[in-house]
Design an enzyme around this catalytic site. Structure first.
Site, short mmCIF file in Angstrom:
data_model
loop_
_atom_site.label_atom_id
_atom_site.label_comp_id
_atom_site.label_asym_id
_atom_site.label_seq_id
_atom_site.Cartn_x
_atom_site.Cartn_y
_atom_site.Cartn_z
CE LYS A 1 -7.62 -2.31 -6.33
NZ LYS A 1 -6.34 -2.83 -6.86
CD GLU B 1 -15.19 -0.81 -12.89
OE1 GLU B 1 -15.12 -1.08 -14.10
OE2 GLU B 1 -15.04 0.34 -12.44
CE LYS C 1 -7.27 -5.18 -3.10
NZ LYS C 1 -6.12 -4.41 -2.62
CB ALA D 1 -1.60 -10.23 -2.04
CB CYS E 1 18.36 7.26 21.82
SG CYS E 1 17.93 5.62 21.18
NE ARG F 1 -2.60 5.13 -9.36
CZ ARG F 1 -3.28 4.16 -8.77
NH1 ARG F 1 -2.68 3.38 -7.91
NH2 ARG F 1 -4.55 3.97 -9.06
CB CYS G 1 17.41 2.16 25.07
SG CYS G 1 17.39 2.38 23.27
#
Length: 683
Positions: A114, A112, A301, A36, A417, A135, A395
């Protein structure tokens, strides 16, 4: 401009963060965050793309490079991810967009669940199961043929099937089976258990795991709709999900979402949303896809969750463009199964607006953010003497001067930097750029501190530098790891032009803009020489209006490229104006072979032709026309000049038509255009 730069800096960090988790998730099956949370990272990417100019956004991948332990299988058709929506407005925008693209008033949509599992592809030849793949990165996956064959109920042979058929789906583990399997808490959740179980070199381990699957896609069949595909898969003996629906309106889409949402906990498997697909496969083909997702589908979602925790400390991160970003360090809190320990505070103005202070009790929202958001501060529980956060005046990485640019605070020491240099080097070797295996941010910092890699060209000179340095005496380095790294660098001395442009980390230029530039200029020499030539015009001008006119010529050529805007043009001009960048490019070209763009449509009459569209088209939308043109190798421009090959004129073409006649540009009416592109398809 500063706000935009800040967003792009955050966008780049997010892309790198997703790449890191892709490797853990897809290759090692040892994720550091729950599924998630990963989805929320991806959602933030989509949200930021919507806020950034199109040419600035980065096309993230759809997975991770295949695990080196497995053989590789190239997908004939990419296994892309899905665009996400997190509210009803997102679903409504999706439906409106596809109607507008297709010029259709009503479109049938297949709905449908998921499935929260692991995507797979299985290939059958003349009915016989021959191979299966994960995949992977969407283009190349891991060969898991023997593993998939062990899944109970998975068809090994299909009756009355000839030629090639490819089935795609999702592998998962039931929640009840997961509880039995996970007695020793080896896995974080069922999805991770499914991934770890499938990707085993010892297939006997896979065979003993309770893997299941749902099939949802078929390539090579004669079906005309997604609903027909599901029916065919079921008739062939594949498991398909029983929860599905057809609708032709938004209310029907949302009704199905609510129905499944309300019953999701009664299911014995995890789902994380609803998938909507254009039902008509011909319309799906017309819609096509972007680099990462089909335009014809959407994942809606499930909604956000909240939790309270304590903010321990606010610290500052410095990115590769010098932007100082405040981040909240939190007492870890579980939000919907996700352990959250950080939240992005964005900038100084955001901290002041929310009045966030160290030690505060805060409410965290997890709903698609790069790092979950702080949405509320419990000021009633705050100590009376709790000081406000003071943004640093120098910085924190290099001690250099910082300057305000809108809401952003930026370190001005680009060349000295350390954080910016490390950021640029890390970007250069990252996924989407040179993607050098074994050379990530950790290794970059290591070599930088040793003085072995101080600037980008040093990467390709590392082997020579190591002749004077005994790397194998350093912790975690041996002869084999050194050889592997040097081989990985050697294997990246040939690169495509778009990846090279992206790797340079030029502000506002993500993978989309890099690809647009590469496709337009075709070769590195043409791109480089064009930039230098445009800059040389500036050197020849005087002052005032003449200077402005010449300067605009740089912008004119670039902004004329479809998808490229003023910010990209300005950034390129700035980049090529700096001597150290020119030197870097010259040094790099001594080490590299930069491949020119090779069109897949070399036989098309439109290949490398530059086209401008004007007026209203009746047979297709402007968006579809551009997609069709690019698919046939054409370049689409928005500016008309003598360099244009064709002006496609629809209804009410306006001044561009008159200008095209004056310039002698070829003019196609809509009927001629339609016949031209369809003759290409028929051939």
């Amino acid at each position: 401009m500063a706000d935009l730069e800040k967003m792009i800096e955050e966008f780049t960090k997010l892309r790198d963060q997703i790449s890191y988790h892709d490797v853990l998730y897809h290759q090692k099956s040892k994720p550091e965050i729950a599924d998630a949370e990963y989805d929320k990272l991806k959602q933030k990417l989509v949200e930021m793309e919507g806020q950034l100019p199109g040419a600035c956004v980065t096309q993230d991948g759809v997975g991770a490079a295949p695990d080196e332990k497995f053989s590789k299988i190239k997908h004939r058709e990419p296994m892309l991810s899905l665009e996400n929506a997190y509210d009803e407005q997102g679903v409504e925008r999706f439906l409106s967009r596809i109607k507008r693209f297709l010029i259709e008033e009503e479109i049938e949509v297949f709905c449908e669940p998921k499935i929260d599992g692991l995507s797979f592809s299985a290939v059958y030849e003349d009915g016989r199961f021959v191979k299966a793949a994960t995949r992977g990165d969407g283009f190349i996956g891991e060969d898991v043929t023997r593993n998939v064959a062990t899944i109970k109920g998975f068809p090994r042979f299909l009756q009355d099937v000839q030629d090639r058929l490819e089935v795609r789906g999702e592998i998962y583990i039931n929640n009840s089976d997961f509880l039995k399997l996970n007695k020793d808490n080896e896995f974080a959740n069922p999805r991770n258990a499914a991934a770890g179980s499938l990707k085993q070199l010892d297939v006997s381990i896979t065979a003993n795991r309770p893997l299941k699957y749902f099939a949802y896609s078929l390539i090579g069949g004669k079906e005309k709709s997604q609903s027909e595909v599901l029916n065919r898969l079921e008739s062939l003996g594949f498991c398909v999900n029983e929860h599905r629906s057809l609708t032709n309106n938004l209310s029907g889409m949302l009704e199905f979402y609510n129905k499944v949402y309300n019953c999701r906990y009664s299911l014995d498997y995890d789902i994380d949303g609803i998938v909507y697909k254009v039902n008509d496969l011909i319309l799906q083909s017309r819609l096509g896809s972007t680099h990462k997702a089909p335009r014809s589908a959407l994942a809606y979602k499930f909604s956000a969750v909240y939790a309270k925790t304590k903010l321990n400390k606010i610290f500052i991160q410095v990115g590769r463009t010098g932007v100082l970003t405040p981040v909240a360090d939190l007492i870890p809190v579980n939000i919907g199964g996700v352990l959250v320990s950080r939240a992005n505070l964005h900038n100084q103005d955001e901290i002041k607006r929310k009045d966030v202070r160290e030690g505060d009790i805060v409410t965290i929202k997890r709903a698609g953010d790069v790092i979950p958001q702080i949405v509320r501060v419990d000021k009633g529980s705050r100590h009376a003497d709790a000081p406000g956060f003071v943004f640093p005046e120098i910085c924190p990485e290099c001690g250099g001067k910082v300057q305000a640019e809108g809401a952003a605070i930026r370190c001005s020491e680009e060349l000295t930097c350390k954080a910016q240099i490390i950021g640029k080097l890390s970007h250069f070797v990252s996924k989407g750029a040179f993607d050098i295996f074994g050379l990530g941010e950790k290794q970059i910092k290591f070599f930088y501190d040793l003085g072995l890699i101080k600037q980008i060209p040093d990467i390709f000179n590392l082997e020579e530098r190591l002749n004077e340095f005994s790397l194998k005496e350093q912790p975690d380095w041996g002869e084999r790891s050194i050889a592997n790294l040097l081989n990985a660098i050697q294997n990246r001395r040939v690169i495509t032009l778009d990846r090279f442009i992206f790797s340079l980390g030029i502000r506002f230029i993500g993978q989309v803009a890099a690809e647009l530039l590469a496709n337009y200029y075709v070769s590195y020499n043409n791109w480089y020489n064009s930039m230098i030539k445009l800059l040389s015009n500036d050197a020849e001008v005087g002052v005032g209006g003449v200077e402005k006119k010449i300067a605009k010529s740089f912008s004119d050529e670039l902004v004329g490229i479809d998808g490229i805007g003023e910010k990209v043009a300005e950034s390129l001009k700035s980049f090529f104006s700096k001597e150290h960048n020119i030197k870097m490019l010259k040094d790099l070209t001594d080490y590299l072979q930069i491949l020119s763009v090779n069109s897949n449509s070399s036989n098309s009459v439109l290949n490398n032709k530059v086209i401008v569209f004007t007026g209203k088209l009746l047979t297709m939308s402007r968006g579809e026309a551009k997609v069709r043109a690019k698919a046939l190798g054409a370049k689409v421009s928005s500016n008309l000049s003598a360099k244009i090959d064709y002006l496609v004129a629809g209804e009410k073409p306006g001044n561009k038509y008159k200008k095209a006649v004056e310039l002698g540009v070829g003019i196609l009416n809509e009927d001629q255009w339609y016949r031209m592109i369809n003759s290409e398809v028929s051939e």
